[in-house]
Design an enzyme around this catalytic site. Structure first.
Site, PDB file in Angstrom:
ATOM      1  N   LYS A 167       0.825  -1.216   0.000  1.00 27.01           N
ATOM      2  CA  LYS A 167       0.000   0.000   0.000  1.00 27.01           C
ATOM      3  C   LYS A 167       0.858   1.265   0.000  1.00 27.01           C
ATOM      4  CE  LYS A 167      -2.224  -1.854   3.500  1.00 27.01           C
ATOM      5  NZ  LYS A 167      -1.855  -3.276   3.339  1.00 27.01           N
ATOM      6  N   ARG A 247      10.749  -0.274   9.082  1.00 28.46           N
ATOM      7  CA  ARG A 247      11.081  -0.784  10.414  1.00 28.46           C
ATOM      8  C   ARG A 247      12.592  -0.772  10.585  1.00 28.46           C
ATOM      9  NH1 ARG A 247       6.709   0.238  11.605  1.00 28.46           N
ATOM     10  NH2 ARG A 247       5.046  -1.084  12.435  1.00 28.46           N
ATOM     11  N   ASP A 271      13.242   7.034   9.743  1.00 22.44           N
ATOM     12  CA  ASP A 271      12.121   7.367  10.624  1.00 22.44           C
ATOM     13  C   ASP A 271      11.983   6.266  11.677  1.00 22.44           C
ATOM     14  OD1 ASP A 271       9.741   8.936  11.308  1.00 22.44           O
ATOM     15  OD2 ASP A 271       8.605   7.184  10.619  1.00 22.44           O
ATOM     16  N   HIS A 308       9.879   8.087  14.357  1.00 18.00           N
ATOM     17  CA  HIS A 308       8.740   7.246  13.958  1.00 18.00           C
ATOM     18  C   HIS A 308       7.458   8.088  13.815  1.00 18.00           C
ATOM     19  CE1 HIS A 308       7.603   2.745  13.933  1.00 18.00           C
ATOM     20  NE2 HIS A 308       6.735   3.418  13.208  1.00 18.00           N
TER      21      HIS A 308
HETATM   22  P1  NAD Z   1       1.780  -3.882   2.845  1.00 21.10           P
HETATM   23  O1  NAD Z   1       1.584  -5.162   3.564  1.00 21.10           O
HETATM   24  O2  NAD Z   1       0.639  -3.265   2.092  1.00 21.10           O
HETATM   25  O3  NAD Z   1       2.982  -4.056   1.803  1.00 21.10           O
HETATM   26  C1  NAD Z   1       4.190  -4.686   2.095  1.00 21.10           C
HETATM   27  C2  NAD Z   1       4.803  -5.140   0.773  1.00 21.10           C
HETATM   28  O4  NAD Z   1       6.100  -5.678   1.054  1.00 21.10           O
HETATM   29  C3  NAD Z   1       3.981  -6.247   0.065  1.00 21.10           C
HETATM   30  O5  NAD Z   1       3.778  -5.918  -1.287  1.00 21.10           O
HETATM   31  C4  NAD Z   1       4.884  -7.463   0.203  1.00 21.10           C
HETATM   32  O6  NAD Z   1       4.763  -8.363  -0.881  1.00 21.10           O
HETATM   33  C5  NAD Z   1       6.255  -6.814   0.247  1.00 21.10           C
HETATM   34  N1  NAD Z   1       7.284  -7.686   0.776  1.00 21.10           N
HETATM   35  C6  NAD Z   1       7.157  -8.742   1.617  1.00 21.10           C
HETATM   36  N2  NAD Z   1       8.353  -9.329   1.798  1.00 21.10           N
HETATM   37  C7  NAD Z   1       9.240  -8.620   1.056  1.00 21.10           C
HETATM   38  C8  NAD Z   1      10.637  -8.766   0.819  1.00 21.10           C
HETATM   39  N3  NAD Z   1      11.334  -9.745   1.353  1.00 21.10           N
HETATM   40  N4  NAD Z   1      11.216  -7.845   0.002  1.00 21.10           N
HETATM   41  C9  NAD Z   1      10.511  -6.863  -0.576  1.00 21.10           C
HETATM   42  N5  NAD Z   1       9.181  -6.697  -0.402  1.00 21.10           N
HETATM   43  C10 NAD Z   1       8.566  -7.565   0.417  1.00 21.10           C
HETATM   44  O7  NAD Z   1       2.361  -2.879   3.928  1.00 21.10           O
HETATM   45  P2  NAD Z   1       2.363  -1.290   3.894  1.00 21.10           P
HETATM   46  O8  NAD Z   1       1.084  -0.782   4.482  1.00 21.10           O
HETATM   47  O9  NAD Z   1       2.775  -0.826   2.559  1.00 21.10           O
HETATM   48  O10 NAD Z   1       3.501  -0.988   4.977  1.00 21.10           O
HETATM   49  C11 NAD Z   1       4.852  -1.353   4.732  1.00 21.10           C
HETATM   50  C12 NAD Z   1       5.617  -1.255   6.036  1.00 21.10           C
HETATM   51  O11 NAD Z   1       5.689   0.112   6.434  1.00 21.10           O
HETATM   52  C13 NAD Z   1       4.914  -1.938   7.235  1.00 21.10           C
HETATM   53  O12 NAD Z   1       5.255  -3.303   7.309  1.00 21.10           O
HETATM   54  C14 NAD Z   1       5.439  -1.169   8.409  1.00 21.10           C
HETATM   55  O13 NAD Z   1       6.581  -1.849   8.913  1.00 21.10           O
HETATM   56  C15 NAD Z   1       5.880   0.170   7.831  1.00 21.10           C
HETATM   57  N6  NAD Z   1       5.094   1.302   8.364  1.00 21.10           N
HETATM   58  C16 NAD Z   1       5.776   2.331   8.928  1.00 21.10           C
HETATM   59  C17 NAD Z   1       5.081   3.425   9.426  1.00 21.10           C
HETATM   60  C18 NAD Z   1       5.787   4.610  10.048  1.00 21.10           C
HETATM   61  O14 NAD Z   1       5.139   5.441  10.711  1.00 21.10           O
HETATM   62  N7  NAD Z   1       7.085   4.780   9.854  1.00 21.10           N
HETATM   63  C19 NAD Z   1       3.684   3.440   9.359  1.00 21.10           C
HETATM   64  C20 NAD Z   1       3.026   2.374   8.750  1.00 21.10           C
HETATM   65  C21 NAD Z   1       3.742   1.303   8.255  1.00 21.10           C
END
Ligand code: NAD
Length: 344
Positions: A167, A247, A271, A308
């Site tokens: 996403k 992360r 972040d 963060h």
């Molecule tokens: P999401 O689940 O929609 O997308 C994650 C994507 O990563 C998927 O398309 C998946 O196929 C891919 N993926 C899985 N394993 C992988 C790998 N080994 N190599 C490359 N890609 C891989 O998640 P999202 O909503 O897009 O969020 C992504 C990440 O952002 C979350 O997991 C979270 O850790 C982080 N996040 C951070 C904050 C912040 O405030 N800094 C906020 C929300 C989310």
């Protein structure tokens, strides 16, 4: 019609313990729970082993990214009859899902609240690092109008490598395309819609080799832990910009410091930080910080660290609170949990 005020006042309110609760969590959760029979009890501290043993009156806990829920905490929560952990975040790497399932504790999360918030913050970090607006702001306040040291580069035409096109990654790819960058991506599950708009999927190796800017948008798992390490850094372009808004554990921080010292890494925006648990979200300005690694990172002029905060927009906070209330209500009614996370 006769209204029975006694029965109204004696409505059963479900008590929920909210940990790592900041003033903004209180206000958004309180607003979202209006009209629902939920009574939030807010605790500013993160959940700890000691607290887990004392929790007797709460069947439902509401936790955030740095509340560590390991097996030992799960055991204590289970013996105190905790049945649901409602995470106010998307990531769930802080929870031992296997242990939770063994002890019959359900885990729900907020899978999406605003991919725009995180993607836009990622752009903010790139622009700040590149155009050095953080330094310019301070300089001008000191009546220093010199441009020495503030030179940036055009983003137009640069290659941006995106690791993870879920996403957030998808929104970020579109933003960077809008700036006329060449966007290349790696994801074990390439997304057709992205391919249709011209995002090229390549191997990780190719992303390391070709990217001027590398951005991490994938979850933390055993597979992705320390994805950025000495070996992967050695494959990158000299002067690469690395951005991590996903992360902290995705990066081996010691390898980053070496890369920054040698000049291999030209810019770093994070972040998130692997050891952020007892640092981020807290005002430590009158304390001696014991974490030498983050203190070393802070000294580099080409490093930008935010605490963060990528998720932290009004829209995201509202969505997080509303989805959390929905998750808790689904659990209390015995409905299927739409946002349940289960072990592997
Ligand atoms: P999401 O689940 O929609 O997308 C994650 C994507 O990563 C998927 O398309 C998946 O196929 C891919 N993926 C899985 N394993 C992988 C790998 N080994 N190599 C490359 N890609 C891989 O998640 P999202 O909503 O897009 O969020 C992504 C990440 O952002 C979350 O997991 C979270 O850790 C982080 N996040 C951070 C904050 C912040 O405030 N800094 C906020 C929300 C989310």
């Amino acid at each position: 019609m006769v209204i029975d005020y006694n029965s109204l006042n004696n409505r059963y309110m479900q008590k929920i313990a909210v940990y790592s609760a900041k003033p903004y969590d209180k206000s958004f959760l309180t607003e979202a729970s209006k009209g629902h029979d939920l009574e939030f009890h807010f605790f500013e501290d993160s959940l700890s082993e000691d607290m887990a043993s004392m929790l007797r009156e709460f069947e439902v806990l509401c936790l955030f990214v740095n509340d560590v829920v390991n097996r030992s905490i799960i055991e204590k929560l289970s013996s105190n009859n905790v049945k649901l952990i409602a995470l106010r975040c998307a990531g769930f790497n802080n929870v031992d899902l296997k242990a939770a399932s063994e002890y019959g504790i359900k885990i729900a999360r907020v899978p999406a609240y605003s991919p725009y918030a995180v993607a836009e913050h990622t752009l903010a970090m790139i622009l700040t690092l590149n155009r050095k607006t953080h330094r310019a702001y301070n300089r001008v306040r000191e009546s220093n109008f010199s441009l020495n040291g503030l030179m940036g580069f055009d983003l137009n035409g640069k290659t941006v490598g995106v690791i993870g096109t879920g996403k957030i990654g998808q929104v970020f790819c579109k933003i960077m395309q809008g700036l006329n960058c060449r966007v290349i991506a790696y994801d074990p599950y390439p997304n057709e819609n992205m391919q249709e708009i011209g995002i090229e999927y390549h191997s990780l190796e190719a992303l390391f080799n070709q990217s001027d800017i590398l951005s991490l948008q994938c979850p933390l798992s055993s597979e992705t832990r320390h994805l950025i390490n000495s070996e992967s850094i050695s494959k990158m372009k000299d002067g690469v910009m690395i951005i991590n808004t996903s992360r902290g554990g995705l990066i081996d921080t010691e390898a980053l410091v070496k890369g920054l010292k040698s000049g291999k890494i030209g810019f770093l925006g994070i972040d998130v930080y692997e050891q952020e648990e007892n640092i981020f979200f807290n005002d430590l300005s009158d304390q001696i910080i014991q974490d030498d690694l983050i203190m070393r990172l802070i000294t580099f002029p080409n490093v930008l660290i935010t605490s963060h905060q990528a998720f932290f927009t009004e829209n995201a906070m509202k969505n997080i609170a509303e989805t959390t209330v929905m998750n808790i209500n689904q659990f209390l009614k015995g409905d299927e949990l739409e946002n349940e996370v289960k072990a592997g």
